[in-house]
Structures are given as C-alpha cells and as structure tokens.
Design a protein around this motif. Structure first.
Motif, short mmCIF file in Angstrom:
data_model
loop_
_atom_site.label_atom_id
_atom_site.label_comp_id
_atom_site.label_asym_id
_atom_site.label_seq_id
_atom_site.Cartn_x
_atom_site.Cartn_y
_atom_site.Cartn_z
N ASP A 145 10.36 0.67 -2.51
CA ASP A 145 10.32 1.86 -3.36
C ASP A 145 8.91 2.44 -3.27
O ASP A 145 7.94 1.78 -3.65
CB ASP A 145 10.65 1.49 -4.80
N PRO A 146 8.74 3.67 -2.76
CA PRO A 146 7.38 4.21 -2.55
C PRO A 146 6.65 4.51 -3.86
O PRO A 146 5.43 4.69 -3.84
CB PRO A 146 7.64 5.49 -1.75
N GLN A 147 7.37 4.59 -4.97
CA GLN A 147 6.74 4.90 -6.25
C GLN A 147 6.18 3.62 -6.88
O GLN A 147 6.92 2.68 -7.16
CB GLN A 147 7.76 5.53 -7.21
N PRO A 148 4.87 3.55 -7.09
CA PRO A 148 4.30 2.32 -7.68
C PRO A 148 4.81 2.08 -9.09
O PRO A 148 4.99 3.01 -9.88
CB PRO A 148 2.80 2.60 -7.68
N GLN A 151 0.82 -1.21 0.00
CA GLN A 151 0.00 0.00 0.00
C GLN A 151 0.85 1.27 0.00
O GLN A 151 0.47 2.26 -0.61
CB GLN A 151 -0.92 0.01 1.22
N ALA A 152 1.96 1.23 0.70
CA ALA A 152 2.89 2.37 0.74
C ALA A 152 2.15 3.67 1.10
O ALA A 152 2.34 4.70 0.46
CB ALA A 152 3.60 2.53 -0.60
N GLY A 153 1.28 3.60 2.11
CA GLY A 153 0.58 4.78 2.58
C GLY A 153 -0.68 5.12 1.82
O GLY A 153 -1.35 6.11 2.15
N ARG A 154 -1.03 4.34 0.82
CA ARG A 154 -2.25 4.60 0.04
C ARG A 154 -3.35 3.63 0.47
O ARG A 154 -3.10 2.62 1.12
CB ARG A 154 -1.96 4.43 -1.45
N ASP A 155 -4.57 3.93 0.06
CA ASP A 155 -5.68 3.06 0.41
C ASP A 155 -5.64 1.77 -0.38
O ASP A 155 -5.88 0.68 0.15
CB ASP A 155 -7.01 3.78 0.17
N THR A 156 -5.34 1.86 -1.68
CA THR A 156 -5.28 0.67 -2.52
C THR A 156 -3.84 0.20 -2.67
O THR A 156 -2.90 1.01 -2.68
CB THR A 156 -5.88 0.94 -3.91
#
Length: 670
Positions: free
Chosen positions: A293-296, A274-279
């Motif tokens: 890596d935080p960048q999807p 998720q890296a801090g996101r909902d999805t």
C-alpha cells in the motif's frame, strides 16, 4: 513511595536501592565511575499475559542477577530462579503461570565463556523447574522415578525474541546451525512443551535466517539473506504451505524492498518501506496481491520509521517508534487516553507503555526515562488511575547533577545536514569547554539515542562537552544520508566528524585547543583517521576495539578468523566499504596502518584478546607501526573481552584510563 523491588527478599538489593539518595550528601564529590558503568539493578520488566504478574531480572552488587516475579495484587516479590555461579540472561512468559529463561556468567568476558546459555522453565512460584536445553552438547538423562529417557535439547537451542500464543505450556524456540567455519547456515524453529520437553519441528521453506510470528503467536514469515539477495517467505494459514512473496537486493536495495514488522489479527502484514520516498515509513502489504500500500500508515518526518507494533491478542493497539526519542502513537482511543493520564502524572519524563496480551488485563507497564534519568518502571491501572512504582534500573544517579542532552543538526562542508547529540556538563559554563568527539561504531547503524547514557554522562561529569554525530552512512535519517556514506570511510564520513568539531568551536562550546576524538569499532577507526586527516584539530585520540585497516576486515589473520559473515564480506563490503581490487588505492590512503607515520598525537588504545569482529591483530599491527616515532601511545589488552566490554571490572578500568588520559591532554588544568 518505596518501589516494589526495593522490598526484595535479598538484603543486598534493599541496601543498593535505598542507598541512592546518599549521593546528595556528597554533592561536590565526583560521582564514582562505577555508578555510570555498573550492571543494571532492574532489567526487562514484563507483565504476564493477564497483567496480574510482573517478572524482571533483579541485580545488586555482590550477587548474581535473579529472576523475580511480583504478584501485583499483594505487591510481594518472589525470587523464582537464582544461582551462585551464573546470572539470569533473558526470560519470557510462556503463560500466566510459567516462564522460560536462560543463563550466562556475566562476571567473565567472551573469551572465558565455554558454555552456551541453556534453556530452562519454571513456574511463577519457583516450582516445577526444568532444564530444557543443555549448555554443552546433547545428553540423555533419566527422569526421577521413571524408566523413560528424555533427551535434553542441544546447546544451540535458543529463545525466540517474540512470544507465542501464551495460552498453553508450548513456546517456539530456534535451533541455529553453523557450518565448519563457524558461519550461520540456517535457523530451524521448534515448538517446545516447557513441561514435558516434547518438541515438534516447524517445516522450513528452505534455509532461514529469521522467523516472524503472527498476532496469534504462530509462525507466519521467514526471511533468508543469501548471495546478496533477501527472500521473504509466507506461510499460508489455510494450507500451511510456504510461498515466496518478495525478493530484492540485500545491500543495494531495490524497488519494492521492505522489512516485515508484524501482523494484525486479520493477517494484515505491517512492513517498513520507502515506497519511493527518501525516508522509510510504516505501511501495510497485501499478501494476496503481493503489493505494498503506497500510503504510509505512520510516517516520521526527517526520520526513517524505527520501531514496532504494540499489540495484544486480537488487536494492534499502536506503535512504539523513535525520532529524537521514543514515543507511542496509539490507534486505540482507550490507550491514547491511558497515555495522556500517565503523562499527566509523570510530566518530566518520556513514558512508553506496553500492554499485556489479554484484553481484560488490569495493568499496563510504563517505562519512564529522560536524558538525566535512567529507566524507571511502573505499572498503571487505567480503571483506578493507580500508578505503582516497580523500581529503577540504576542507583546512585542524581538527575540534578546529570548533564542535559540536546539534539542538534549542523551543516557539513558540502551542505549535508548532520544530526548529532550535544551534551554539556551540568551546573557550569557552557562555553570554551574541552570537547570529546564521540564517534559511534557500525558504521551503518543509528548511533545516537536521546536518553541517559553512561558514557556521555561520565565524560560530562568530568567537565567535558560531548558531541556525537550521526555522520553520513548512519541509518535512520533516510536513504540519501545512508547512501552518502558508501565507500566514504576516512573520506566524507571523516569530514562530517571534523565539521562537527568545527561547528562546536564556532558556536563557542568548544575550546579549539582542547579537542579529542574517541570511539569504538568503526569509531576507533575514525579516531585514528581523525589524527591523520586533521592533526591541527584533534589533540589526542581514544581508540577501543578499532579497525586499523579495511583490508584486514576482508583477510583477517590466520590466528583468529573474524566473525563477519561471508555474505556481507562478499556482497556487502565491496559495495558499502570498498572493493579490494577496484578501490585498492583508496583503501591504502584510508588505512590507519598505512598512514601511521603521520600520527604523532597521543593515542590510548584498548582491545579485547577474544574479539572476533576486530581481532587483536588490528591493534597489534597498528601499535607496531606507530611505536617507533610516537611515544605518546598508551596500550591495554583485556584478555577475556570480545567486541565490547562485558565485564564491570573492564568498564571501570577502561573508563578510568580514559579519564586520566583526557585529563592529561585536554583537561581543565591545561
């Protein structure tokens, strides 16, 4: 053009495949129930590493499922393994000349299966057959003409779902171990020579639940769920030593949690996070630094990334993922061009593509489907543009008579958006229809997958609209949607289903006087609770394999222990479903057994006597609780079935009963 497998060596297969067009001759007659629930004619079509050969499981009425190999140069199929008393269950290519497979008796239910699936290997021409694992217990046999004893591997040796290097006779297989209570303790990994039967154990980092091979087909990662924690171990390619790279809460989640997806050729780890996101999206993970890596790499708006890598040896070509339907995203420009060319030739279907492991392969495999068309397999030659049909998974299905599936979203009473699939009968009115609310089991899974579905198509063929909601708690739509379903059995989750029925009424699709709720497992629980909470909305319910009391999931019954793992029961259920002590009042209020006096509508109930997930005791106890005041209860038990209908005869009988039950209570004649 006649498909390759229509030219099968078995006359039964020829007759079955060629009989499909006969549907048009009886356009007004209902499609037989068997057509919707029969076993597939073609399954698991897979190209060999070179792409020259294609293997598949081929079936037909009146014979057992066989393993068939097609040489794509001469397009001639050959049956390489078949039996009179068992069916081919699964297979995989070991290399371009050899296959690994196991077997099962698909004509009996779970309660009638007393043998394991075994393990066998055979050459693609049917020669050099060898049994590698027993179906009972370890035995010693003598090789013909040899004084050397060989040990057949024990019954608990199983195929690994991932393929290895595919450049030798060696494969990786698993060796699960259970404790005395029948619960999984650990899963070992063996390197197995499919010609000699020789094995080499792979060193474990401790107890393991799942293994992950790298792009070269070697063991690289192991995962363990224990004590409510998930631990991920990595095997360093230089030292071959294991080290822990992550640990987090299994059920509640935690910062930095991820799910391994696969490896690139350079050792890059692809993960779902998720890296801090909902999805959740597809990311890469730096194994040296232990950082995500935080960048999807791939993000699917409104959906969790669900899918996997499409790779060949030495390269990640793209991904196969699901939003409304499945699709490919290609990192490789050549494969992107292949996708465009295939879609141009097959404009009416979703076309997913997989590639063989070798870069010089001549063919790729194409699986095509839609909401009105079951899976159809073809092979495509990127150099010549040739698209050769292999075969259909089912016969007797006329797309012109099939119902269309529409992904919809409606608002629940608290404003939450609920994804759902709406199926409307073909060729008739779209308004004021009898409606079946079909509730998926789980419940913490994704229930809906756009595409041809036997259950919904059967109901639609009988004149019913079908709405399948992915109520809160369903996965695939982000953490907020998932977590909103925690401890909401019979509460907000139930309201989401009722709100879907009311949405269908407001849209004009559903006749408010003709709505039935149906489902299996958790869906069966929801069907019963629907009658408790919304007696004016639902005129009847169909409960198959349904939970009838949450406490019974914890305690089971002395005569039949549930197969739910202790880790889930101890750490997962109190968090997601409800704590027996802290939530005792809620569990009583949301128990169909405890609330049975409020259920007066007709109910069809069906259970498997060999079900270890929801033992028959669930059904018996509810039936006894409701029988004294409700004379509209219909009851059937299938002696050999477990948690699902594995036998064709069961599926045909059950859905035939559903047809009569619905027609009686909400059918068009009412």
């Amino acid at each position: 053009m006649t498909s390759i497998l229509a030219r099968s060596l078995h006359a039964a297969a020829i007759l079955t495949l060629l009989a499909a067009p006969a549907v048009h001759a009886q356009a007004q007659a209902p499609v037989p129930v068997e057509a919707f629930f029969s076993n597939p004619l073609l399954q698991n079509a897979t190209l060999s590493p070179s792409g020259r050969y294609l293997a598949a499981i081929s079936g037909a009425p009146g014979r057992r499922d066989a393993l068939v190999v097609v040489d794509l140069q001469d397009q001639k199929p050959r049956v390489v393994a078949s039996y009179k008393d068992v069916d081919i269950l699964e297979f995989q290519w070991v290399n371009d000349d050899r296959l690994l497979f196991n077997v099962s008796d698909k004509q009996v239910g779970e309660g009638g299966r007393f043998l394991a699936s075994g393990l066998y290997a055979v050459n693609r021409d049917g020669s050099a057959m060898r049994q590698l694992a027993d179906r009972r217990s370890p035995v010693e046999t003598n090789e013909s003409g040899s004084r050397i004893n060989r040990r057949i591997l024990p019954w608990n040796t199983e195929m690994l779902s991932q393929h290895g290097a595919q450049d030798s006779n060696w494969v990786y297989v698993t060796a699960p171990e259970w404790n005395q209570l029948g619960e999984l303790r650990t899963v070992g990994l063996l390197h197995l020579d499919t010609v000699t039967g020789q094995t080499r154990p792979v060193k474990r980092p401790g107890d393991v639940d799942t293994w992950l091979l790298d792009n070269a087909g070697e063991p690289r990662m192991a995962t363990r769920n224990e004590g409510g924690k998930t631990t991920i171990h990595y095997r360093d390619p230089a030292s071959e030593e294991w080290r822990t790279v992550a640990q987090f809460n299994t059920y509640g989640g935690s910062r930095g949690a991820f799910t391994p997806v696969g490896f690139g050729p350079d050792g890059t780890l692809f993960v779902l996070a998720q890296a801090g996101r909902d999805t959740a999206s597809l990311h890469t993970f730096d194994l040296a630094a232990g950082k995500l890596d935080p960048q999807p790499l791939v993000a699917t708006r409104g959906y969790d990334f669900t899918g996997g890598l499409v790779s060949r040896r030495g390269k990640v070509l793209g991904v196969l993922f699901e939003t409304d339907a499945y699709a490919n995203i290609w990192f490789d420009k050549e494969m992107q061009a292949v996708q465009g060319a295939v879609d141009k030739q097959l404009p009416g279907t979703v076309n997913t593509i997989t590639a063989p492991s070798r870069a010089d392969a001549q063919w790729v495999l194409v699986r095509s489907y839609s909401d009105t068309r079951p899976d159809y397999y073809r092979v495509y030659n990127p150099k010549t543009g040739a698209l050769i049909p292999i075969g259909a998974s089912r016969a007797g299905i006329d797309p012109a008579r099939a119902a269309r599936q529409e992904p919809v979203r409606y608002k629940a009473r608290d404003g939450r958006e609920i994804p759902a699939l709406l199926t409307i009968p073909a060729g008739g009115a779209r308004k004021n229809l009898p409606l079946v609310m079909l509730v998926h089991g789980g419940p913490y899974v994704r229930g809906n997958h756009w595409g041809w579905n036997g259950e919904t198509q059967f109901l639609a063929s009988r004149g019913y609209a079908v709405l399948e909601p992915d109520y809160r708690g369903s996965i695939g739509y982000g953490q907020a949607h998932y977590r909103a379903g925690w401890k909401q059995w019979g509460l907000a989750m139930q309201d989401d289903i009722a709100d879907g029925a009311r949405w269908a009424i407001a849209q004009g699709y559903a006749d408010p006087k003709r709505i039935c709720i149906a489902g299996g497992s958790y869906g069966g629980y929801a069907a019963l609770m629907g009658l408790v909470k919304d007696p004016d909305l639902y005129k009847c319910a169909v409960n198959y394999l349904g939970v009838t009391d949450i406490n019974l999931l914890y305690d089971g019954h002395w005569s039949f222990k549930s197969d739910l793992q202790d880790d889930w029961r101890i750490h997962g259920m109190p968090l997601l479903v409800g704590d027996q002590v802290k939530d005792a009042a809620q569990l009583k209020a949301t128990s169909p057994i405890e609330q049975a006096a409020r259920i007066t509508q007709p109910v069809l109930m069906a259970y498997g006597a060999s079900d270890r997930r929801v033992p028959l005791y669930h059904g018996n106890k509810f039936r006894d609780a409701v029988a004294s005041h409700n004379k509209g209860v219909e009851w059937v038990v299938y002696p050999e079935e477990g948690h699902g209908w594995s036998q064709l005869s069961t599926r045909v009988d059950f859905w035939g009963r559903v047809e009569k039950f619905l027609d009686k209570h909400i059918g068009a004649a009412r």
